[in-house]
Design a protein around this motif. Structure first.
Motif, PDB file in Angstrom:
ATOM      1  N   GLU A 176       0.863  -1.290   0.015  1.00 48.70           N
ATOM      2  CA  GLU A 176      -0.249  -0.059   0.119  1.00 48.70           C
ATOM      3  C   GLU A 176       0.978   1.187   0.287  1.00 48.70           C
ATOM      4  OE1 GLU A 176      -2.944   0.023   3.025  1.00 48.70           O
ATOM      5  OE2 GLU A 176      -3.516  -2.166   2.588  1.00 48.70           O
ATOM      6  N   ALA A 177       1.908   1.381   0.665  1.00 46.88           N
ATOM      7  CA  ALA A 177       2.856   2.472   0.633  1.00 46.88           C
ATOM      8  C   ALA A 177       4.413   1.720   0.778  1.00 46.88           C
ATOM      9  CB  ALA A 177       2.593   3.147   1.823  1.00 46.88           C
ATOM     10  N   CYS A 178       5.110   2.702   0.200  1.00 47.59           N
ATOM     11  CA  CYS A 178       6.665   2.079   0.215  1.00 47.59           C
ATOM     12  C   CYS A 178       7.329   3.378   0.668  1.00 47.59           C
ATOM     13  CB  CYS A 178       7.036   1.410  -0.922  1.00 47.59           C
ATOM     14  SG  CYS A 178       8.925   0.718  -0.718  1.00 47.59           S
ATOM     15  N   GLY A 179       8.415   3.479   1.964  1.00 50.02           N
ATOM     16  CA  GLY A 179       9.122   4.561   2.257  1.00 50.02           C
ATOM     17  C   GLY A 179      10.219   4.715   1.148  1.00 50.02           C
ATOM     18  N   VAL A 191       8.195  -1.501   3.407  1.00 52.04           N
ATOM     19  CA  VAL A 191       6.876  -1.321   3.028  1.00 52.04           C
ATOM     20  C   VAL A 191       5.629  -1.551   3.932  1.00 52.04           C
ATOM     21  CG1 VAL A 191       7.581  -2.202   0.625  1.00 52.04           C
ATOM     22  CG2 VAL A 191       6.713  -3.773   2.326  1.00 52.04           C
ATOM     23  N   ALA A 192       4.665  -1.054   3.879  1.00 49.08           N
ATOM     24  CA  ALA A 192       3.415  -1.571   4.397  1.00 49.08           C
ATOM     25  C   ALA A 192       2.286  -1.902   3.778  1.00 49.08           C
ATOM     26  CB  ALA A 192       2.963  -0.078   5.392  1.00 49.08           C
ATOM     27  N   GLY A 193       1.458  -2.937   4.220  1.00 45.42           N
ATOM     28  CA  GLY A 193       0.388  -3.510   3.179  1.00 45.42           C
ATOM     29  C   GLY A 193      -0.229  -4.534   4.169  1.00 45.42           C
ATOM     30  N   LYS A 194      -1.065  -5.177   3.333  1.00 51.45           N
ATOM     31  CA  LYS A 194      -1.917  -6.654   3.948  1.00 51.45           C
ATOM     32  C   LYS A 194      -1.193  -7.764   3.384  1.00 51.45           C
ATOM     33  CE  LYS A 194      -6.014  -4.265   4.944  1.00 51.45           C
ATOM     34  NZ  LYS A 194      -7.698  -4.167   4.902  1.00 51.45           N
ATOM     35  N   ILE A 195      -0.954  -8.810   4.133  1.00 50.16           N
ATOM     36  CA  ILE A 195      -0.718  -9.968   3.635  1.00 50.16           C
ATOM     37  C   ILE A 195      -1.816 -10.819   2.647  1.00 50.16           C
ATOM     38  CG2 ILE A 195       0.074 -12.608   4.309  1.00 50.16           C
ATOM     39  CD1 ILE A 195       1.400 -11.043   6.850  1.00 50.16           C
ATOM     40  N   VAL A 252       7.445   9.345   0.468  1.00 49.27           N
ATOM     41  CA  VAL A 252       6.668   7.968   0.565  1.00 49.27           C
ATOM     42  C   VAL A 252       5.860   7.710  -0.667  1.00 49.27           C
ATOM     43  CG1 VAL A 252       4.554   8.825   1.451  1.00 49.27           C
ATOM     44  CG2 VAL A 252       4.997   6.366   1.665  1.00 49.27           C
ATOM     45  N   VAL A 253       6.098   6.621  -1.378  1.00 50.77           N
ATOM     46  CA  VAL A 253       5.266   6.162  -2.496  1.00 50.77           C
ATOM     47  C   VAL A 253       4.107   5.512  -2.273  1.00 50.77           C
ATOM     48  CG1 VAL A 253       5.401   4.710  -4.799  1.00 50.77           C
ATOM     49  CG2 VAL A 253       7.383   5.871  -3.838  1.00 50.77           C
TER      50      VAL A 253
END
Length: 325
Positions: A35-38, A65-69, A321-322
């Motif tokens: 969902e987002a990447c630094g 990164v942050a997101g859902k598995i 952030v992307v």
């Protein structure tokens, strides 16, 4: 899947936006829908083949990164599909999906947005490890932060203040220093217009600073080291200036000081339990509102090479952030 692709080592302008096959999931890995990447300085180095880790071409940059598995490997027991996580992937984050070893993944508490989670590991993780684990920063000590308006620098300013230190922020413009004051710096040095060593001595009444946090390198390192206090601790965090300095080794002898390397990525691998404790503490502080990431700019996946160019040109205030989903 859509991704930013590095097909040959070079500058951000050599990257292209295109399609890559979905990552193959190993038995000890989880597949994350990003969902987002630094955006971090190591991303700029890795696409030029100048970093400690050297992925095979082609690959996507993006290390946190942050997101859902969306899928778990057959040996993974600690995560399940749907968990919201942040992860240290090293590379591969500028893409819609990334496979990450499960021991490099951290389950997130509720209420933390993806863009905040994805901008925490490198900056706050590095700075907290540096100040707490390496320098053992104490309340009442003086902390000098070089490159203080960048991602790791601004995190060090904020954490130093939270840990009870008197923070001196050093940066290259009045705009950057204003941001540092907002984040808790008490004093500032513009090292493009002021003499760094003399200004350190002036602000500390000749004593020098107890801890120096240096992600910049280059010509500033020796000048800062000459302004360190007796038994001070000098933290070598990186070389955003592009030049690895050569330090006269009589200086640590005369100052009775320590020069300490800060390699957070290796620390997080070799001391995972301590690293996860640090991350848990940072997440607690975020939830309590004691620290707050300053996101300088948001980029689409297609425009993410512009984010790397901004870091390379030292024009990014705080963290980029992307946003992918």
């Amino acid at each position: 899947m859509k991704a930013i692709i590095c097909e040959q080592f070079g500058l951000p302008e050599t990257l292209r936006f295109g399609e890559l096959p979905d990552p193959k999931l190993g038995p000890d890995q989880v597949l994350i829908g990003v969902e987002a990447c630094g955006v971090n300085f190591p991303d700029v180095l890795i696409i030029q083949n100048l970093y400690q880790f050297k992925p095979e071409l082609p690959f996507s940059p993006g290390g946190e990164v942050a997101g859902k598995i969306i899928s778990v490997g057959e040996k993974v027991k600690s995560f399940q599909v749907g968990d919201f996580v942040l992860a240290l992937c090293g590379w591969g984050g500028f893409a819609e999906k990334v496979a990450v070893d499960a021991d490099r993944v951290f389950k997130l508490p509720s209420g933390i947005p993806a863009e905040i989670a994805a901008t925490t590991l490198y900056t706050y993780g590095t700075s907290y490890h540096a100040l707490m684990d390496r320098a053992n920063l104490q309340p009442g000590e003086t902390l000098l932060v070089l490159g203080a308006a960048g991602g790791v620098g601004l995190a060090a300013v904020e954490l130093g203040k939270l840990m009870g230190a008197k923070v001196i922020a050093a940066a290259s413009s009045s705009e950057k220093l204003e941001l540092c004051l907002e984040k808790g710096a008490e004093l500032t040095i513009n090292y493009e217009t002021e003499d760094l060593k003399s200004r350190i001595k002036e602000l500390t009444n000749g004593k020098g600073v107890d801890v120096i946090y240096d992600p910049v390198g280059g010509k500033f390192t020796e000048a800062a080291l000459r302004g360190i206090a007796w038994k001070g601790r000098y933290l070598i965090v990186g070389f955003a200036n592009g030049e690895i300095p050569k330090i006269p080794m009589n200086l640590p002898l005369l100052k009775g000081c320590s020069i300490m390397g800060v390699f957070w990525g290796q620390f997080s691998k070799l001391e995972p339990e301590k690293s996860f404790q640090n991350i848990a503490q940072l997440m607690k502080w975020i939830q309590e509102g004691k620290i707050k990431q300053h996101i300088g700019e948001r980029f689409s996946l297609e425009d993410s090479p512009k984010a790397l160019r901004a870091i390379l040109d030292r024009k990014m205030l705080g963290k980029g952030v992307v946003i992918i989903k």
